[in-house]
Design an enzyme around this catalytic site. Structure first.
Site, PDB file in Angstrom:
ATOM      1  N   GLY A  58     115.132  41.923  69.427  1.00 34.17           N
ATOM      2  CA  GLY A  58     116.378  42.741  69.428  1.00 34.17           C
ATOM      3  C   GLY A  58     116.135  43.818  70.452  1.00 34.17           C
ATOM      4  O   GLY A  58     117.157  44.387  70.960  1.00 34.17           O
ATOM      5  N   GLU A  80     104.453  42.902  60.047  1.00 30.70           N
ATOM      6  CA  GLU A  80     105.227  41.682  59.280  1.00 30.70           C
ATOM      7  C   GLU A  80     104.855  40.265  59.413  1.00 30.70           C
ATOM      8  O   GLU A  80     104.402  39.934  60.588  1.00 30.70           O
ATOM      9  CB  GLU A  80     106.494  41.889  60.072  1.00 30.70           C
ATOM     10  N   CYS A  90     113.508  38.842  55.666  1.00 26.47           N
ATOM     11  CA  CYS A  90     113.213  40.203  56.445  1.00 26.47           C
ATOM     12  C   CYS A  90     112.918  41.293  55.522  1.00 26.47           C
ATOM     13  O   CYS A  90     112.411  42.199  55.670  1.00 26.47           O
ATOM     14  CB  CYS A  90     114.200  40.444  57.339  1.00 26.47           C
ATOM     15  N   LYS A 149     125.120  31.285  68.265  1.00 24.79           N
ATOM     16  CA  LYS A 149     123.705  30.433  68.446  1.00 24.79           C
ATOM     17  C   LYS A 149     122.743  30.428  67.264  1.00 24.79           C
ATOM     18  O   LYS A 149     122.089  31.202  66.836  1.00 24.79           O
ATOM     19  CB  LYS A 149     123.007  30.974  69.778  1.00 24.79           C
ATOM     20  N   GLY A 156     117.056  38.871  63.968  1.00 25.07           N
ATOM     21  CA  GLY A 156     115.866  38.061  64.254  1.00 25.07           C
ATOM     22  C   GLY A 156     114.630  39.265  64.551  1.00 25.07           C
ATOM     23  O   GLY A 156     114.693  40.260  63.888  1.00 25.07           O
ATOM     24  N   SER A 157     113.627  38.986  65.306  1.00 25.02           N
ATOM     25  CA  SER A 157     112.447  39.783  65.594  1.00 25.02           C
ATOM     26  C   SER A 157     112.900  41.220  66.265  1.00 25.02           C
ATOM     27  O   SER A 157     113.616  41.159  66.969  1.00 25.02           O
ATOM     28  CB  SER A 157     111.509  38.901  66.156  1.00 25.02           C
ATOM     29  N   THR A 158     111.929  41.961  65.942  1.00 27.50           N
ATOM     30  CA  THR A 158     112.233  43.325  66.726  1.00 27.50           C
ATOM     31  C   THR A 158     112.116  43.226  67.960  1.00 27.50           C
ATOM     32  O   THR A 158     112.568  44.090  68.967  1.00 27.50           O
ATOM     33  CB  THR A 158     111.110  44.434  65.864  1.00 27.50           C
TER      34      THR A 158
HETATM   35  P1  NAP Z   1     113.548  35.523  66.932  1.00 26.66           P
HETATM   36  O1  NAP Z   1     112.454  34.900  67.664  1.00 26.66           O
HETATM   37  O2  NAP Z   1     113.818  36.876  67.476  1.00 26.66           O
HETATM   38  O3  NAP Z   1     114.709  34.567  66.899  1.00 26.66           O
HETATM   39  C1  NAP Z   1     115.931  35.051  66.386  1.00 26.66           C
HETATM   40  C2  NAP Z   1     117.144  34.510  67.315  1.00 26.66           C
HETATM   41  O4  NAP Z   1     117.061  34.989  68.498  1.00 26.66           O
HETATM   42  C3  NAP Z   1     116.901  32.872  67.612  1.00 26.66           C
HETATM   43  O5  NAP Z   1     118.151  32.370  67.581  1.00 26.66           O
HETATM   44  C4  NAP Z   1     116.259  32.920  68.815  1.00 26.66           C
HETATM   45  O6  NAP Z   1     116.272  31.399  69.410  1.00 26.66           O
HETATM   46  C5  NAP Z   1     117.014  33.638  69.491  1.00 26.66           C
HETATM   47  N1  NAP Z   1     116.261  34.282  70.768  1.00 26.66           N
HETATM   48  C6  NAP Z   1     115.155  34.264  70.971  1.00 26.66           C
HETATM   49  N2  NAP Z   1     114.823  34.800  72.197  1.00 26.66           N
HETATM   50  C7  NAP Z   1     115.959  35.304  72.843  1.00 26.66           C
HETATM   51  C8  NAP Z   1     116.590  35.904  73.816  1.00 26.66           C
HETATM   52  N3  NAP Z   1     115.608  36.582  74.918  1.00 26.66           N
HETATM   53  N4  NAP Z   1     117.767  36.391  74.082  1.00 26.66           N
HETATM   54  C9  NAP Z   1     118.633  36.133  73.047  1.00 26.66           C
HETATM   55  N5  NAP Z   1     118.150  35.326  72.180  1.00 26.66           N
HETATM   56  C10 NAP Z   1     117.085  35.008  71.642  1.00 26.66           C
HETATM   57  O7  NAP Z   1     113.100  35.889  65.448  1.00 26.66           O
HETATM   58  P2  NAP Z   1     112.630  34.587  64.613  1.00 26.66           P
HETATM   59  O8  NAP Z   1     111.152  34.419  64.664  1.00 26.66           O
HETATM   60  O9  NAP Z   1     113.518  33.580  64.447  1.00 26.66           O
HETATM   61  O10 NAP Z   1     112.956  35.300  63.242  1.00 26.66           O
HETATM   62  C11 NAP Z   1     112.288  35.912  62.185  1.00 26.66           C
HETATM   63  C12 NAP Z   1     112.304  37.414  62.556  1.00 26.66           C
HETATM   64  O11 NAP Z   1     113.494  37.638  62.168  1.00 26.66           O
HETATM   65  C13 NAP Z   1     111.514  38.233  61.814  1.00 26.66           C
HETATM   66  O12 NAP Z   1     110.880  39.554  62.315  1.00 26.66           O
HETATM   67  C14 NAP Z   1     112.520  38.678  60.544  1.00 26.66           C
HETATM   68  O13 NAP Z   1     112.143  40.101  59.832  1.00 26.66           O
HETATM   69  C15 NAP Z   1     113.673  38.964  61.324  1.00 26.66           C
HETATM   70  N6  NAP Z   1     114.838  38.812  60.535  1.00 26.66           N
HETATM   71  C16 NAP Z   1     115.569  40.031  60.234  1.00 26.66           C
HETATM   72  C17 NAP Z   1     116.632  39.827  59.140  1.00 26.66           C
HETATM   73  C18 NAP Z   1     117.470  40.970  58.946  1.00 26.66           C
HETATM   74  O14 NAP Z   1     118.592  41.025  58.243  1.00 26.66           O
HETATM   75  N7  NAP Z   1     117.028  42.233  59.334  1.00 26.66           N
HETATM   76  C19 NAP Z   1     116.986  38.674  58.637  1.00 26.66           C
HETATM   77  C20 NAP Z   1     116.326  37.461  58.971  1.00 26.66           C
HETATM   78  C21 NAP Z   1     115.165  37.533  59.642  1.00 26.66           C
HETATM   79  P3  NAP Z   1     115.217  30.319  69.028  1.00 26.66           P
HETATM   80  O15 NAP Z   1     115.302  29.900  67.864  1.00 26.66           O
HETATM   81  O16 NAP Z   1     115.209  29.485  70.235  1.00 26.66           O
HETATM   82  O17 NAP Z   1     114.013  31.150  69.363  1.00 26.66           O
END
Ligand code: NAP
Ligand code: MG
Length: 482
Positions: free
Chosen positions: A241, A389, A292, A183, A236-238
């Protein structure tokens, strides 16, 4: 070696040739979704790019069923040598279509074309080449004798490096004999769908790769909760996760999480200062700070604080913000209005708490989402901008006197993903690196990536590693495929 070696193949001629609408990619075909389609826009212009079908739980079930069937009857039984051939073919096709991928990624995400052209897409190809080479060598993955695939992997990725995050997840999963349902993020589905076309071009058997764009709370949640999944890989976000880990607690679903970060770039007074300034700038302003592992905290030794801040703002003054498709642009658009609001609100909080803000004085386009490169001085470890962050082009400067204090401050965060150390004293470099709780530590450099080098975090930055041998092992078991 430079990853530019993986840049466009010499015969590359393709140009951007987008369709007006894209379906879900299930069982080797583009199909309509049961969710409400949405239009993906360019964050630099707010102009529509294409209409994207959205998956609901029913579509996710169809995708998991296709992945299961292809795992059990074709992909999971195929020899590693043959799987490797498909992966090499995919890598080559990405090279051939590299220009098209770079332009599409820049349009959908807002990041500068120089970055998609020279970093994102070459690394995507490099990742597929790397894991193509592993497909027939699984016994060296370090998991024990006769390793086999886990089965069907559900993969959920963010919007900051859309195709690169796909490659980090899909390449090792496929090399190890798993099939996938992926996804993409809601705001950046485009290159994942172009990748689906590449899978068709490569003749990849139907069902090995399935792409289900959709909402996180709908398609993402359905994937996590699906009983037919053997592994979830999430970046994605903590917060999300943590929710996924709770949902999967007590099940036998394997899980890896790559989450947020608040990386420290530590600059000692004996550092190569000009190189350090370049590294600090690259560390926080690469990809508008939507990284990230960004070096979002600058820890500078107190006696060189003024010199470093002066040089830093002078260097920042040369950054060019604007059209991401212009190859002279350094700072592109913020990916979404939502993210822009989040950055703006955190920066206001930082000012209200007494931080001294300096922002690049430049024109900002009328349309689209933009944030000018910003640095905060005069902050302490308790200021929001030094703690949370921000995931944007915002750097916070803190000072230290001794190496011990630098280590304490760098580790004073719930995250533990990345750090940079700048010093010309090798013994100090090694000692400080040893004490930092971060998954990746760069020495007199920053933001260097290599498919052979594992990447991942400590603490609230997640667990598990992607890249290299550990990244492969995360998709293998010695207990027999499930
Ligand atoms: P996010 O809101 O957690 O979204 C990540 C993914 O998860 C998206 O595809 C999102 O879909 C999906 N998602 C959201 N809610 C969900 C749920 N309840 N169940 C399953 N999937 C769900 O994070 P983001 O704001 O897009 O990304 C930014 C964050 O990612 C930052 O905190 C960053 O540090 C972290 N990040 C970490 C790394 C790493 O390698 N450690 C790399 C890149 C980013 P939607 O798009 O529809 O919301
Ligand atoms: Mg978009």
């Amino acid at each position: 070696m430079s990853f530019l070696d993986f840049a466009p193949a010499p015969e590359s001629t393709s140009v951007l040739n987008l369709r007006t609408s894209y379906g879900l990619f299930i069982n080797g075909e583009f199909v309509d979704g049961h969710g409400e389609p949405i239009t993906t826009i360019s964050p630099a212009t707010e102009k529509p790019i294409a209409e994207i079908a959205h998956a609901n739980a029913q579509d996710v079930s169809l995708a998991v069923a296709a992945a299961r069937k292809s795992h059990d009857t074709v992909w999971g039984r195929m020899s590693g040598t043959d799987r490797g051939k498909y992966l090499f073919r995919i890598a080559r096709l990405i090279q051939e279509r590299a220009r098209e991928f770079a332009v599409a990624e820049t349009l959908d995400n807002g990041k500068p074309i120089r970055e998609t052209r020279d970093v994102d897409i070459p690394l995507v190809a490099a990742w597929f080449f790397h894991y193509a080479g592993w497909a027939d060598k699984l016994e060296w993955a370090g998991v024990g004798p006769n390793p086999t695939s886990l089965g069907v992997a559900g993969q959920i990725i963010p919007w900051n490096f859309p195709l690169m995050m796909l490659a980090w997840k899909v390449a090792p999963a496929l090399a190890a004999g798993n099939t996938v349902v992926l996804k993409p993020a809601e705001t950046t589905p485009l290159t994942a769908l172009l990748f689906a076309e590449v899978c068709q071009q490569a003749g990849l058997p139907a069902g090995v790769v399935n792409i289900v764009p959709g909402l996180g709370e709908v398609a993402g949640a359905a994937l996590v909760e699906h009983p037919g999944i053997n592994k979830i890989a999430f970046t994605g976000s903590t917060g999300v996760g943590r929710h996924i880990a709770r949902t999967l607690a007590g099940t036998d679903v394997a899980l890896t999480l790559e989450l947020g970060g608040k990386g420290a770039n530590i600059v000692f007074d004996d550092a190569p200062i000009d190189e350090a300034i370049e590294g600090v700038v690259r560390g926080i302003f690469f990809n508008q700070g939507h990284v990230c592992c960004a070096g979002s905290r600058l820890l500078v030794q107190e006696n060189i604080h003024d010199e470093v801040v002066e040089k830093l703002t002078r260097r920042m003054s040369t950054l060019r913000l604007g059209d991401p498709l212009d190859k002279n642009t350094d700072i592109g658009a913020i990916n979404s209005r939502e993210q822009l609001e989040r950055i703006t609100s955190l920066v206001s909080q930082g000012e209200a708490e007494g931080g001294v803000r300096w922002s690049l004085d430049c024109e900002v386009p009328q349309k689209g989402f933009w944030f000018r490169p910003t640095v905060f001085t005069g902050v302490t470890t308790s200021n929001t901008v030094a703690r949370d962050e921000i995931f944007g082009p915002v750097l916070s400067v803190l000072t230290f006197r001794t190496a011990e204090e630098a280590i304490l401050k760098a580790n004073n965060t719930p995250y533990g993903l990345s750090a940079g150390i700048w010093t010309n004293t090798a013994s100090r470099m090694l000692q400080v690196a040893d004490e930092l709780r971060a998954g990746v530590i760069w020495a007199n450099t920053f933001n260097q990536f290599d498919p052979a080098s594992p990447f991942g975090g400590y603490k609230e930055s997640g667990f598990g590693r992607e890249g290299g041998r550990p990244g492969l092992a995360a998709y293998l078991t010695t207990e027999g495929a499930r």
